[in-house]
Scaffold this active site. Structure first.
Site, short mmCIF file in Angstrom:
data_model
loop_
_atom_site.label_atom_id
_atom_site.label_comp_id
_atom_site.label_asym_id
_atom_site.label_seq_id
_atom_site.Cartn_x
_atom_site.Cartn_y
_atom_site.Cartn_z
N CYS A 1 87.64 60.19 37.91
CA CYS A 1 86.70 61.41 37.45
C CYS A 1 85.43 60.94 37.78
O CYS A 1 84.43 61.40 37.85
CB CYS A 1 87.20 62.62 37.09
N HIS B 1 90.28 67.77 40.16
CA HIS B 1 89.86 67.17 39.54
C HIS B 1 91.38 65.76 39.37
O HIS B 1 91.72 66.39 40.54
CB HIS B 1 91.12 67.60 38.78
#
Length: 110
Positions: free
Chosen positions: A33, A21
């Site tokens: 992201c 992430h």
């Protein structure tokens, strides 16, 4: 951090694995992201829609993981199209990495 690993022996992208992430911002506001996901899933969708190739795809249940492997036994015409799409994905991800390298890293195994 998002890590994108491309396996490209003999300059043929055989697979890529995306994991992690970005943690650039809170969930739902993380542009790194979102950008990496859009580029990666867009490339996979383009391969499936624009070629006769069915890649092997694995996704993590919780998100943050995508693996896409291209079969070795595809026609030369399909191979050319797939490689163009995957190289376009690589260039787009390199652009994101250039500006947000603290949050993502690309590894190219040749």
């Amino acid at each position: 951090m998002i890590k994108v690993v491309f396996d490209a022996p003999q300059e043929r992208i055989a697979s890529f694995t995306l994991s992690g992430h970005a943690n650039f911002a809170k969930k739902g506001s993380d542009i790194v992201c979102a950008g990496v996901s859009a580029v990666s899933f867009g490339a996979v969708n383009a391969i499936m829609s624009l070629t006769d190739v069915k890649p092997e795809i694995e996704q993590g249940r919780e998100g943050g993981y995508l693996r896409c492997a291209i079969p070795a036994n595809i026609s030369p015409e399909s191979e050319e199209k797939v490689q163009l799409l995957l190289n376009g994905m690589l260039v787009s991800l390199q652009t994101i990495e250039r500006d947000y390298g603290k949050y993502m890293k690309i590894i190219l195994n040749q």
